[in-house]
Enzyme design. Structure first.
Site, PDB file in Angstrom:
ATOM      1  N   ARG A 189       1.932   8.532   6.892  1.00 55.03           N
ATOM      2  CA  ARG A 189       2.244   8.426   8.243  1.00 55.03           C
ATOM      3  C   ARG A 189       3.497   8.032   8.550  1.00 55.03           C
ATOM      4  O   ARG A 189       4.530   7.681   7.703  1.00 55.03           O
ATOM      5  CB  ARG A 189       1.439   7.012   8.812  1.00 55.03           C
ATOM      6  CG  ARG A 189      -0.064   7.187   8.837  1.00 55.03           C
ATOM      7  CD  ARG A 189      -0.824   5.997   9.399  1.00 55.03           C
ATOM      8  NE  ARG A 189      -0.435   4.856   8.268  1.00 55.03           N
ATOM      9  CZ  ARG A 189      -0.732   3.571   8.663  1.00 55.03           C
ATOM     10  NH1 ARG A 189      -1.172   3.327   9.853  1.00 55.03           N
ATOM     11  NH2 ARG A 189      -0.307   2.815   7.776  1.00 55.03           N
ATOM     12  N   PHE A 200       3.627  -8.913  -9.536  1.00 54.76           N
ATOM     13  CA  PHE A 200       4.719  -9.543  -9.081  1.00 54.76           C
ATOM     14  C   PHE A 200       5.017 -10.467 -10.340  1.00 54.76           C
ATOM     15  O   PHE A 200       4.341 -10.785 -11.102  1.00 54.76           O
ATOM     16  CB  PHE A 200       4.426 -10.700  -7.974  1.00 54.76           C
ATOM     17  CG  PHE A 200       4.288 -10.282  -6.675  1.00 54.76           C
ATOM     18  CD1 PHE A 200       5.407 -10.465  -5.505  1.00 54.76           C
ATOM     19  CD2 PHE A 200       3.670  -8.996  -6.318  1.00 54.76           C
ATOM     20  CE1 PHE A 200       5.529  -9.700  -4.511  1.00 54.76           C
ATOM     21  CE2 PHE A 200       3.638  -8.425  -5.076  1.00 54.76           C
ATOM     22  CZ  PHE A 200       4.665  -8.956  -4.004  1.00 54.76           C
ATOM     23  N   LYS A 206       7.310  -6.185  11.312  1.00 57.68           N
ATOM     24  CA  LYS A 206       7.189  -5.664  10.122  1.00 57.68           C
ATOM     25  C   LYS A 206       8.084  -5.166   9.183  1.00 57.68           C
ATOM     26  O   LYS A 206       8.208  -5.182   8.073  1.00 57.68           O
ATOM     27  CB  LYS A 206       5.869  -4.678  10.186  1.00 57.68           C
ATOM     28  CG  LYS A 206       5.343  -3.946   8.693  1.00 57.68           C
ATOM     29  CD  LYS A 206       4.416  -2.922   9.170  1.00 57.68           C
ATOM     30  CE  LYS A 206       3.740  -2.560   8.033  1.00 57.68           C
ATOM     31  NZ  LYS A 206       2.588  -1.428   8.279  1.00 57.68           N
ATOM     32  N   PHE A 227      -3.631  -0.486   7.002  1.00 56.80           N
ATOM     33  CA  PHE A 227      -4.351  -1.984   6.731  1.00 56.80           C
ATOM     34  C   PHE A 227      -5.379  -1.916   5.512  1.00 56.80           C
ATOM     35  O   PHE A 227      -5.303  -1.119   4.840  1.00 56.80           O
ATOM     36  CB  PHE A 227      -4.726  -2.370   8.179  1.00 56.80           C
ATOM     37  CG  PHE A 227      -3.479  -2.646   8.970  1.00 56.80           C
ATOM     38  CD1 PHE A 227      -2.385  -3.408   8.877  1.00 56.80           C
ATOM     39  CD2 PHE A 227      -3.617  -1.915  10.290  1.00 56.80           C
ATOM     40  CE1 PHE A 227      -1.397  -3.545   9.793  1.00 56.80           C
ATOM     41  CE2 PHE A 227      -2.502  -2.342  11.212  1.00 56.80           C
ATOM     42  CZ  PHE A 227      -1.436  -3.019  10.859  1.00 56.80           C
ATOM     43  N   ALA A 286      -3.768   1.484  12.473  1.00 60.73           N
ATOM     44  CA  ALA A 286      -5.378   1.447  12.082  1.00 60.73           C
ATOM     45  C   ALA A 286      -5.934   0.321  12.799  1.00 60.73           C
ATOM     46  O   ALA A 286      -7.146   0.342  12.754  1.00 60.73           O
ATOM     47  CB  ALA A 286      -5.435   1.345  10.649  1.00 60.73           C
ATOM     48  N   THR A 329       4.198   1.561  -0.723  1.00 60.40           N
ATOM     49  CA  THR A 329       4.738   1.604  -2.005  1.00 60.40           C
ATOM     50  C   THR A 329       3.976   2.202  -3.167  1.00 60.40           C
ATOM     51  O   THR A 329       4.558   2.932  -3.782  1.00 60.40           O
ATOM     52  CB  THR A 329       5.194   0.028  -2.305  1.00 60.40           C
ATOM     53  OG1 THR A 329       6.139  -0.549  -1.196  1.00 60.40           O
ATOM     54  CG2 THR A 329       5.880  -0.068  -3.606  1.00 60.40           C
ATOM     55  N   TRP A 383       7.214  -1.070  -7.805  1.00 62.54           N
ATOM     56  CA  TRP A 383       8.196  -1.282  -6.876  1.00 62.54           C
ATOM     57  C   TRP A 383       9.516  -1.792  -7.955  1.00 62.54           C
ATOM     58  O   TRP A 383      10.658  -1.435  -7.416  1.00 62.54           O
ATOM     59  CB  TRP A 383       7.712  -2.794  -6.308  1.00 62.54           C
ATOM     60  CG  TRP A 383       8.836  -3.217  -5.224  1.00 62.54           C
ATOM     61  CD1 TRP A 383       8.852  -3.351  -4.070  1.00 62.54           C
ATOM     62  CD2 TRP A 383       9.657  -4.337  -5.936  1.00 62.54           C
ATOM     63  NE1 TRP A 383       9.865  -3.905  -3.660  1.00 62.54           N
ATOM     64  CE2 TRP A 383      10.494  -4.615  -4.607  1.00 62.54           C
ATOM     65  CE3 TRP A 383      10.234  -4.977  -7.003  1.00 62.54           C
ATOM     66  CZ2 TRP A 383      11.500  -5.540  -4.499  1.00 62.54           C
ATOM     67  CZ3 TRP A 383      11.275  -5.968  -6.934  1.00 62.54           C
ATOM     68  CH2 TRP A 383      12.051  -6.314  -5.704  1.00 62.54           C
ATOM     69  N   LYS A 402       0.667  -1.126  -0.046  1.00 54.84           N
ATOM     70  CA  LYS A 402       0.021  -0.030   0.027  1.00 54.84           C
ATOM     71  C   LYS A 402       0.827   1.289   0.321  1.00 54.84           C
ATOM     72  O   LYS A 402       0.566   2.206  -0.749  1.00 54.84           O
ATOM     73  CB  LYS A 402      -1.050   0.106   1.244  1.00 54.84           C
ATOM     74  CG  LYS A 402      -2.016   1.057   1.099  1.00 54.84           C
ATOM     75  CD  LYS A 402      -2.992   0.880   2.236  1.00 54.84           C
ATOM     76  CE  LYS A 402      -2.304   1.051   3.955  1.00 54.84           C
ATOM     77  NZ  LYS A 402      -1.631  -0.171   4.201  1.00 54.84           N
TER      78      LYS A 402
END
Length: 557
Positions: A96, A383, A107, A303, A275, A75, A411, A73
């Site tokens: 954030r 991907f 994480k 999230f 969140a 990214t 990415w 998200k």
């Protein structure tokens, strides 16, 4: 093809000086408070100067229910911003601030990934400009003043058994969840049970992110309920005289931080409530300022859309008077196959059956955003092992729901890989919309919680434990029924059971306690086994983080 790590990519780029980044969005050097060459705080005078300027378009980035396969998200938010600028749009992002807890825990860092990152990545993921430390200190000053008041004669008649204001720290530390303080005799305080939450769960963090300015911040801090007297009267931070000194500690933290992407796009990073246990959005101040500085402001909510997006739309937008122009829902084929029952080790081969079984999770999130009356763009974070058949299946399902669809390759390609998504988002921003909230603020707390559970989670309703019922009675007696609702719920499921993946049905949500956050202006409904102080995993990310003799950091994501 192998790619370098995120930190290696970030360290390979020479950033633009932050004064040049600021100049590109109409902010002068005199309006900056520099923290070195590449990061700065923005003076409140900028917002005053730009007050009459029309707002740009507001784009919210959210996601499907997260899985270990990853969704990307942040990214996508960064790459979309770069992509918009690639197609000639004046765009910037508002994100954030990462917490040190996940950075050293499970994480890892939270500044984007690959070639869609914000920099200086190491600073952002570590101490940055000190905002989270200021919040921690302000919170704990209030806690210390409260205990000192009890120790020094307790003129307010505070019941030590009814102190609800715990302490905080910005690390994962399960051993501090429940503690006893004041041991050692009369000179060392009044013994009582207490504990620690993580800083991003602090009401002070929520207040910083929802405050319109420094004076509103101070007023909100003063309204925080810290404890209750022996006869049930609430005791606030103003009652113990803490609001002014807390505001002093936060006078710089309330100013938005300016940094940049790898490609030099401007980014405000400010505030960082989780969140799952808080409201999951960057500060109102950063969002409002970004809307004045750019024609397109891309922001994110934590999230899945059931958590961050719901709170962004029902809490932040209501408090700030904001209206998004489009919402991006990020998904990956890999994650959807996990929602369809495949294991993480089985995701590299085509499996249309598993994908078909997992797509209902995406569909639910699309439907939820449409309930708010907003245009939706689905961004598939591509991907290498995604097949054309799999991508076509997702695109077909999106088309059936009336949602736009775009592949995102930010990415691996940065802004160039976000141009298709950028074009779809610009188109969505031009569509007519009729933004509305999921619940009316005049509803009772139970009605609000039921509306969220039924409409957003897909639950059959909400059950309340005896403790939650007791909490709601007290909230009613205090005249706080009109406050908004912030649901504290697992991020791993639409339900309150993390094991229920996909799009579960036939379940109910259990609220086990309701906490009053009078300063923030909402009630926190705690469901399931949600923790406000995470613990470290068996092998925390901290094991891989190191620094060499030249100060070069490695292993930070």
């Amino acid at each position: 093809m192998s790619f370098p790590s995120d930190i290696e990519i970030a360290q390979s780029v020479t950033p633009r000086k932050v004064i040049d980044v600021a100049s590109g969005i109409g902010i002068s050097e005199d309006e900056l408070e520099l923290y070195g060459r590449y990061k700065a705080k923005v003076s409140p005078s900028v917002m005053k100067r730009l007050a009459d300027k029309p707002d740009g378009k507001l784009i919210l980035v959210t996601a499907i229910t997260p899985t270990p396969a990853g969704e990307g998200k942040t990214t996508t938010t960064v790459g979309l911003t770069d992509g918009l600028r690639k197609i000639g749009k004046n765009a910037m992002a508002a994100l954030r601030e990462p917490s040190l807890g996940p950075s050293f825990g499970l994480k890892g860092g939270a500044a984007g990934g690959g070639y869609a990152q914000v920099i200086p990545m190491e600073d952002i993921n570590l101490h940055f400009t000190g905002d989270l430390h200021a919040i921690t200190t302000a919170h704990n000053l209030c806690a210390a003043m409260l205990d000192n008041h009890i120790q020094q004669g307790n003129e307010l008649n505070i019941d030590p058994r009814r102190v609800v204001f715990r302490r905080v720290m910005d690390l994962n530390e399960r051993a501090l969840r429940n503690i006893v303080i004041g041991l050692g005799g009369k000179a060392h305080g009044v013994p009582r049970e207490s504990g620690f939450d993580i800083t991003v769960a602090s009401e002070v963090m929520a207040i910083l992110c929802l405050a319109s300015d420094l004076m509103d911040l101070k007023a909100r801090l003063g309204r925080m309920v810290l404890a209750y007297t022996y006869d049930g009267k609430p005791i606030t931070a103003s009652d113990i005289g803490a609001a002014g000194s807390m505001a002093v500690l936060l006078k710089d933290a309330i100013k938005p931080n300016l940094v940049q992407t790898l490609e030099g796009s401007p980014v405000f990073i400010h505030g960082g409530p989780f969140a799952n246990i808080a409201h999951g959005c960057n500060s109102i101040q950063a969002t409002r300022l970004g809307l004045k500085c750019a024609d397109y402001l891309v922001t994110e909510a934590g999230f899945g859309a059931d958590l961050g997006a719901e709170k962004f739309l029902d809490i932040k937008c209501r408090v700030a008077g904001l209206k998004p122009d489009a919402v991006v829902v990020v998904a990956t084929v890999r994650a959807l196959k996990m929602h369809g029952g495949r294991k993480k080790t089985e995701l590299n081969t085509e499996d249309l059956c598993a994908l078909e079984a997992g797509i209902p999770n995406l569909i639910k999130h699309i439907e939820n955003i449409q309930k708010y009356g907003l245009p939706v763009v689905v961004a598939i974070n591509r991907f290498p092992n995604d097949t054309e058949a799999e991508l076509s299946l997702v695109a077909k399902k999106c088309e059936e729901l009336g949602a736009s669809f775009a592949l995102s390759e930010v990415w691996s390609k940065g802004g160039e890989g976000g141009k298709e998504l950028a074009r779809k988002v610009v188109e969505a921003c031009e569509k007519s919309s009729s933004f509305r909230f999921i619940y009316d603020a005049a509803m009772s707390p139970k009605e609000k919680m039921n509306a969220i559970a039924r409409e957003i989670y897909g639950a059959d309703g909400v059950d309340f434990t005896a403790q939650a019922e007791k909490d709601l009675v007290q909230i009613h007696e205090l005249g706080k029924d009109d406050l908004l609702v912030c649901m504290a719920k697992t991020q791993y499921s639409l339900s309150d059971d993390p094991a229920k993946i996909g799009r579960p049905s036939g379940f109910r949500i259990t609220v086990r306690e309701v906490r009053l956050s009078a300063g923030a202006g909402f009630l926190v409904a705690v469901t399931g086994e949600i923790m406000t102080m995470p613990g470290l995993p068996k092998k925390p990310a901290a094991l891989n983080i190191d620094v060499d003799c030249d100060g070069k950091i490695t292993g930070l994501f």
